[in-house]
Design a protein around this motif. Structure first.
Motif, PDB file in Angstrom:
ATOM      1  N   MET A 110       0.818  -1.207   0.000  1.00 42.67           N
ATOM      2  CA  MET A 110       0.000   0.000   0.000  1.00 42.67           C
ATOM      3  C   MET A 110       0.852   1.257   0.000  1.00 42.67           C
ATOM      4  N   THR A 111       1.997   1.145   0.707  1.00 45.40           N
ATOM      5  CA  THR A 111       2.826   2.346   0.845  1.00 45.40           C
ATOM      6  C   THR A 111       3.235   2.897  -0.514  1.00 45.40           C
ATOM      7  N   ASP A 112       3.391   1.981  -1.488  1.00 46.32           N
ATOM      8  CA  ASP A 112       3.801   2.439  -2.818  1.00 46.32           C
ATOM      9  C   ASP A 112       2.738   3.305  -3.474  1.00 46.32           C
ATOM     10  N   LEU A 113       1.511   3.191  -2.980  1.00 48.53           N
ATOM     11  CA  LEU A 113       0.432   3.963  -3.595  1.00 48.53           C
ATOM     12  C   LEU A 113       0.351   5.378  -3.050  1.00 48.53           C
TER      13      LEU A 113
ATOM     14  N   ALA B  85      10.799   5.864   2.011  1.00 49.29           N
ATOM     15  CA  ALA B  85      10.893   6.870   0.948  1.00 49.29           C
ATOM     16  C   ALA B  85      10.416   6.217  -0.341  1.00 49.29           C
ATOM     17  N   VAL B  86       9.438   6.829  -0.998  1.00 50.57           N
ATOM     18  CA  VAL B  86       8.913   6.304  -2.250  1.00 50.57           C
ATOM     19  C   VAL B  86       9.317   7.251  -3.361  1.00 50.57           C
ATOM     20  N   LYS B  87      10.255   6.790  -4.201  1.00 47.49           N
ATOM     21  CA  LYS B  87      10.729   7.647  -5.272  1.00 47.49           C
ATOM     22  C   LYS B  87       9.809   7.517  -6.476  1.00 47.49           C
ATOM     23  N   ILE B  88       9.366   8.650  -7.003  1.00 44.55           N
ATOM     24  CA  ILE B  88       8.428   8.590  -8.121  1.00 44.55           C
ATOM     25  C   ILE B  88       9.148   8.809  -9.434  1.00 44.55           C
ATOM     26  N   PHE B  89       9.935   9.857  -9.530  1.00 41.05           N
ATOM     27  CA  PHE B  89      10.805   9.974 -10.697  1.00 41.05           C
ATOM     28  C   PHE B  89      11.932  10.948 -10.408  1.00 41.05           C
ATOM     29  N   ASP B  90      12.966  10.883 -11.234  1.00 40.69           N
ATOM     30  CA  ASP B  90      14.052  11.840 -11.126  1.00 40.69           C
ATOM     31  C   ASP B  90      13.563  13.168 -11.647  1.00 40.69           C
ATOM     32  N   TRP B  91      13.808  14.212 -10.891  1.00 43.52           N
ATOM     33  CA  TRP B  91      13.301  15.506 -11.342  1.00 43.52           C
ATOM     34  C   TRP B  91      14.480  16.359 -11.793  1.00 43.52           C
ATOM     35  N   ILE B  92      15.309  16.787 -10.840  1.00 47.28           N
ATOM     36  CA  ILE B  92      16.494  17.551 -11.219  1.00 47.28           C
ATOM     37  C   ILE B  92      17.697  16.732 -10.795  1.00 47.28           C
ATOM     38  N   SER B  93      18.618  16.539 -11.710  1.00 45.32           N
ATOM     39  CA  SER B  93      19.818  15.803 -11.361  1.00 45.32           C
ATOM     40  C   SER B  93      20.984  16.443 -12.107  1.00 45.32           C
ATOM     41  N   VAL B  94      21.665  17.347 -11.432  1.00 38.41           N
ATOM     42  CA  VAL B  94      22.758  18.065 -12.068  1.00 38.41           C
ATOM     43  C   VAL B  94      24.003  17.902 -11.203  1.00 38.41           C
ATOM     44  N   GLY B  95      24.986  17.236 -11.722  1.00 42.48           N
ATOM     45  CA  GLY B  95      26.192  17.047 -10.942  1.00 42.48           C
ATOM     46  C   GLY B  95      25.854  16.374  -9.624  1.00 42.48           C
TER      47      GLY B  95
ATOM     48  N   GLU C  24      20.908  16.524  -6.422  1.00 43.44           N
ATOM     49  CA  GLU C  24      19.864  15.561  -6.723  1.00 43.44           C
ATOM     50  C   GLU C  24      18.583  16.004  -6.057  1.00 43.44           C
ATOM     51  N   ALA C  25      17.559  16.275  -6.830  1.00 45.37           N
ATOM     52  CA  ALA C  25      16.261  16.579  -6.233  1.00 45.37           C
ATOM     53  C   ALA C  25      15.211  15.715  -6.903  1.00 45.37           C
ATOM     54  N   PRO C  26      15.065  14.480  -6.446  1.00 44.59           N
ATOM     55  CA  PRO C  26      14.044  13.628  -7.039  1.00 44.59           C
ATOM     56  C   PRO C  26      12.669  13.991  -6.505  1.00 44.59           C
ATOM     57  N   VAL C  27      11.643  13.615  -7.262  1.00 43.75           N
ATOM     58  CA  VAL C  27      10.295  13.711  -6.707  1.00 43.75           C
ATOM     59  C   VAL C  27      10.112  12.447  -5.884  1.00 43.75           C
ATOM     60  N   GLU C  28      10.303  12.610  -4.601  1.00 48.90           N
ATOM     61  CA  GLU C  28      10.326  11.457  -3.717  1.00 48.90           C
ATOM     62  C   GLU C  28       9.436  11.769  -2.524  1.00 48.90           C
ATOM     63  N   LEU C  29       8.541  10.862  -2.227  1.00 46.12           N
ATOM     64  CA  LEU C  29       7.620  11.108  -1.120  1.00 46.12           C
ATOM     65  C   LEU C  29       8.110  10.350   0.110  1.00 46.12           C
ATOM     66  N   ARG C  30       7.910  10.971   1.254  1.00 47.43           N
ATOM     67  CA  ARG C  30       8.382  10.383   2.495  1.00 47.43           C
ATOM     68  C   ARG C  30       7.174   9.952   3.301  1.00 47.43           C
TER      69      ARG C  30
ATOM     70  N   VAL D  76       3.796  18.346   2.640  1.00 52.44           N
ATOM     71  CA  VAL D  76       4.010  17.531   3.832  1.00 52.44           C
ATOM     72  C   VAL D  76       4.616  16.173   3.492  1.00 52.44           C
ATOM     73  N   LEU D  77       4.446  15.715   2.242  1.00 46.68           N
ATOM     74  CA  LEU D  77       4.971  14.393   1.909  1.00 46.68           C
ATOM     75  C   LEU D  77       6.361  14.456   1.279  1.00 46.68           C
ATOM     76  N   ALA D  78       6.832  15.665   0.937  1.00 43.74           N
ATOM     77  CA  ALA D  78       8.107  15.769   0.240  1.00 43.74           C
ATOM     78  C   ALA D  78       9.236  15.188   1.082  1.00 43.74           C
ATOM     79  N   ASN D  79      10.198  14.609   0.374  1.00 40.89           N
ATOM     80  CA  ASN D  79      11.339  14.048   1.095  1.00 40.89           C
ATOM     81  C   ASN D  79      12.601  14.856   0.847  1.00 40.89           C
ATOM     82  N   ASN D  80      12.485  16.007   0.235  1.00 38.98           N
ATOM     83  CA  ASN D  80      13.655  16.866   0.141  1.00 38.98           C
ATOM     84  C   ASN D  80      13.199  18.313   0.174  1.00 38.98           C
TER      85      ASN D  80
END
Lengths: 625, 101, 185
Positions: free
Chosen positions: A1-4, A63-73, A76-82, A133-137
């Motif tokens: 369920m957590t993945d949802l 931490a549920v990672k949804i997709f890579d958002w910004i990745s420069v050098g 790293e700022a993925p769209v990741e929910l906590r 509230v769900l953001a992980n970064n």
């Protein structure tokens, strides 16, 4: 369920998109659709919570990672929910209260020409708040943070035909932007010192930071919280924000968005603890705001503005709790406040609905006989706010005061009691003037329809029974659940002379005393409060204008700003800037007079230039090899 | 003996140059357009020649796409010429010089 | 055998291109272009690109050139260009720079892969099958996109070339009138 978990923000977002794109055809079902999606979001949150409760306390951070958002050098700022206890408590509050307020809005906004758009914004707000509230970064959190700011602006200025509403929207946006900018700098600083924006890494590195750096980051983040949560000195936007529709005030400016600052402080408590002064600043700003806003609330005649100042005051309480290290208690008060303050706002909205917008308490009175459900709801909410025993507000407020006392901060404790006393006075005054006594104007109010009453009733039950979830700072369910994130509640060796029971008794006595005083003044009929108003006109005006903070800003910032703007517009702009621009322009016109001869208008001339370039390129390449 | 790849490349270079000169010296929009087609064809020849040299078909696929794009370009280009002709009664590109000083 | 075909076809190809340039009548120019494209198809066969050779003949020499001839006829065949070049220096510069470009490219070929190097072994198997395999696996998405491009081109051509219909604006006629064409001295 957590993945949802991604469904939780995605469902309201989908609703917002659908209603923004197809508002007209969906108009008839806009309210139902929006409510349904937020309700579904709530259900998913509950399912995730059940999952979370099924595992050990130490494994409850996912931490549920949804997709890579910004990745420069190295950035790293993925769209990741906590998913952890803290974010789940917040998500449940947002979706739960949000759902009730959506349902309430179906009738409240019925017949508005921009009905679909209202629900689109409301859904968008819920989606942004859940992202927050769900953001992980920190970066994703900031996206949600700005998203709720945008929705707040859109909804405050929802009736933009009214000048006051449009101005209030702009004010809210600009004032909070001051805090947001500081917060953004704080995020930059956090990244440049810890090399990451992910919560685990940033907060994990907090302990190793130099004290000065930690203080800077903490205070910059806190500045964002001050703006968003309307603390001194950036509180001026919240009373004006009452120009928006009342359900919006209930959802955004009482239950959820304004608490984002508290959430941020609690989430980032590792950084605040790494600094010597940051927590002290948080506590002092909180308590000063609590007293200041409480006093201002006494002077308000507009029922909604009473509640707005009350919200500022209660947010101050939450910051006080966070400032003395009682994070779980701060969050518990946040949840409790979401219930009873949303209830109060919805009751006020119900009054407005019944009186065609009249909300001035000096013109109301005696509404209880005509609107029993609304009066009862307001009474329950008010008693919970005042901290009458066994209602939810009693437990949360009592724990905050106890935490301050046990932390050895007697000054904060006493000031907190003063604030509690004031709270009891203003909310009792508001209730008595609105619902008791004789009607003071020719109004024919009527009870609100079921879709509005039922959410009020549900919130009322929450305000009464919520205490069961967190009856004690050490053993309450909410507090224990939050333990792994914010640190286990310590069983305090009583630092002072008073036991916990003694503290509770004192707090309750203060609340009852405040109610009694207010009743004596406004309810007993033995004191002519209207005569008192006239007699202490100066003091009343100071209170009602919030101690002239707005006027001071006007005199210190707005007026000089306007003068500087008009100076630069009439003198600087016409002479210097325009002169330079025109001069440069004229020079270029002359230069271009020569250059334009190249523009023959003949395609073949251009093509020849093309060939020239191509031939030159080929030759350069050949020569270089 | 197989023909060296370079021969094809040289022919392609010559055709391309002829096309280029055609674009520059002719004034009939249709003939200019044909010259451009010649240039495109020359490039296709290069692509296929290199594809052969490398022993794989990716170059041919690229040439294929280039033909499709050329077809689309011809359709639109000829439509433009027809539209201009209707207005100016001329297919001479020197008559179309509105964009000038 | 290979080499003989090449040496026959290469002069025909270049000659057809040059003659295309020299025709004053657009119809003749188009016919020389067709000839040139046939020779290119032969080159494709020499290079083992059988599929593209077929496409070249059918699509280019067939469909596209018919379209050209159609437009030439539509606009009137008897319009001939004046032989005098109105833009000063254009013709000389064009030919000079063109030769420079050709020289540069030929030089680059010589330096790069050598003028007389024989090609590698012919890839075995069926060319059409190989092209199809790549086209419908690695390049299937661009391939589908080209269909969209062609539809857009067809619609665009209709919009651009349509005469004014009742009630519908005509884009060509709506273009600003502007100045009358001026001759450049």
């Amino acid at each position: 369920m957590t993945d949802l978990i991604w469904l939780v923000p995605a469902l309201p977002l989908a609703g917002a998109v659908a209603l923004l794109l197809a508002g007209k055809p969906l108009r008839r079902i806009a309210g139902g659709l929006a409510s349904l999606l937020v309700g579904a979001s709530f259900v998913v949150s509950v399912l995730v919570l059940i999952d979370l409760l099924g595992v050990g306390a130490e494994e409850r951070t996912v931490a549920v990672k949804i997709f890579d958002w910004i990745s420069v050098g190295s950035f790293e700022a993925p769209v990741e929910l906590r998913v952890d206890p803290l974010s789940m408590v917040m998500a449940l509050t947002v979706t739960g209260v949000g759902f009730l307020i959506h349902v309430y809005s179906i009738d409240y906004m019925h017949g508005d020409p921009r009905y679909s758009r209202y629900f689109a914004y409301l859904n968008l707000f819920v989606a942004a708040m859940l992202t927050l509230v769900l953001a992980n970064n920190l970066v994703l959190l900031y996206v949600g943070w700005e998203g709720v700011g945008l929705c707040s602006y859109l909804l405050i200025a929802f009736w933009f035909e009214r000048r006051a509403a449009a101005d209030a929207g702009k004010k809210a946006f600009i004032v909070t932007r001051i805090g947001d900018t500081a917060m953004l700098i704080g995020i930059f600083l956090a990244f440049s010192t810890t090399g990451s924006v992910r919560f685990d890494e940033v907060f994990g590195a907090a302990g190793g930071l130099a004290s000065g750096t930690a203080t800077a980051i903490a205070l910059l983040l806190f500045a964002g919280a001050v703006g968003k949560s309307a603390q001194l000195p950036l509180h001026v936007w919240l009373p004006d924000a009452m120009e928006g529709p009342t359900p919006v005030s209930a959802l955004i400016h009482a239950a959820t968005m304004v608490t984002a600052g508290v959430y941020l402080v609690v989430r980032a408590h590792a950084i605040f603890e790494a600094s010597e002064v940051a927590l002290g600043v948080v506590a002092v700003v909180g308590i000063v705001t609590a007293v200041y806003a409480g006093l201002s609330a006494i002077g308000q005649d507009d029922l909604k503005r009473v509640l707005a100042y009350s919200t500022i005051s209660q947010l101050g309480y939450m910051f006080l709790a966070a400032g003395v290290g009682a994070y779980a208690v701060a969050i518990f008060h946040l949840v409790a406040h979401a219930f009873f303050k949303a209830l109060l706002f919805l009751s006020a909205g119900s009054v407005m609905h019944a009186t065609d917008g009249v909300i001035d308490v000096t013109r109301l009175g005696g509404l209880r006989r005509r609107m029993p459900v609304t009066a009862a709801s307001f009474a329950v909410g008010g008693l919970a706010l005042a901290g009458i025993p066994l209602l939810v507000g009693f437990f949360s407020k009592d724990q905050i005061l106890a935490a301050a006392y046990e932390a050895g901060r007697t000054g904060l404790w006493i000031t907190g009691l003063v604030a509690a006393f004031i709270t009891a006075i203003y909310i009792t005054r508001a209730y008595l003037l609105t619902f008791e006594g004789e009607p003071r104007s020719e109004l024919h109010p009527h009870e609100s329809p079921a879709l509005m009453s039922v959410p009020m009733a549900v919130l009322g039950v929450g305000a009464v029974l919520g205490g069961l979830l967190g009856a004690s700072a050490q053993t309450g369910r909410v507090q224990r659940f939050l333990g792994p994130v914010v640190g286990e509640p310590e069983a305090h060796a009583a630092a002072g002379a008073l036991s916990e029971v003694g503290l509770s008794v004192i707090a309750s006595a203060v609340a009852v005393g405040g109610i009694a005083l207010a009743w004596a003044l406004y309810g007993s009929g033995r004191v002519d409060w209207q005569a008192l108003r006239a007699r202490f006109g100066g003091a009343r005006r100071a209170l009602s204008r919030g101690f002239y903070v707005d006027d001071a800003y006007g005199a210190l910032l707005v007026t000089p700003g306007k003068a500087a703007a008009s100076f630069s517009a009439s003198v600087l702009d016409t002479r210097v800037v325009d002169g330079a621009v025109n001069g440069i322009g004229r020079a270029f016109v002359r230069l271009a007079g020569v250059g334009r001869r190249l523009q023959t208008g003949l395609v073949r001339t251009y093509a020849l230039a093309f060939l020239l370039g191509a031939a030159a390129l080929v030759l350069v390449l050949v020569v270089r090899t | 003996m197989r023909t060296p790849i370079a021969f094809f490349l040289v022919v392609s270079a010559l055709l391309f140059t002829i096309g280029t000169v055609g674009v520059l010296v002719r004034r009939n929009a249709l003939v200019i357009f044909m010259s451009i087609e010649l240039q495109l064809n020359a490039v296709n020849l290069t692509l296929i020649a290199f594809s052969r040299q490398l022993g794989e078909v990716n170059g041919q696929v690229l040439a294929f796409f280039s033909m499709v794009v050329a077809a689309a370009e011809v359709v639109v280009g000829l439509a433009i010429i027809v539209a201009i002709f209707r207005r100016r009664v001329s297919a001479n590109v020197d008559d179309i010089n509105l964009l000038r000083w | 055998m290979d080499l003989i075909v090449f040496w026959i076809m290469a002069p025909v190809s270049v000659g057809a291109a040059v003659l295309m340039l020299l025709q004053r009548n657009a119809v003749y120019a188009a016919l020389f272009l067709v000839l040139n494209q046939f020779t290119l198809a032969v080159f494709f066969v020499l290079l083992d690109a059988h599929f593209l050779a077929a496409v070249q003949v059918i699509v280019y020499a067939g469909a596209i050139m018919v379209l050209f001839l159609f437009v030439i006829m539509f606009l009137g065949v008897d319009r001939r260009e004046a032989l005098v070049e109105p833009i000063r220096g254009q013709r000389g510069l064009a030919i000079g720079l063109g030769l420079l470009l050709a020289a540069g490219v030929v030089l680059a070929i010589g330096l790069g892969i050598g003028l007389a190097r024989a090609p590698g072994p012919a890839p075995g198997g069926d060319n059409i099958e190989a092209v199809a395999r790549v086209l419908f696996t690695d390049y299937v998405f661009p391939f589908e996109l080209t269909s969209i491009l062609l539809i857009i081109a067809a619609v665009a051509a209709m919009v651009l070339a349509r005469r004014k219909a009742r009630g519908l604006p005509d884009l060509a006629d709506e273009a600003p009138a502007g100045r009358e064409p001026e001759r450049v001295p």
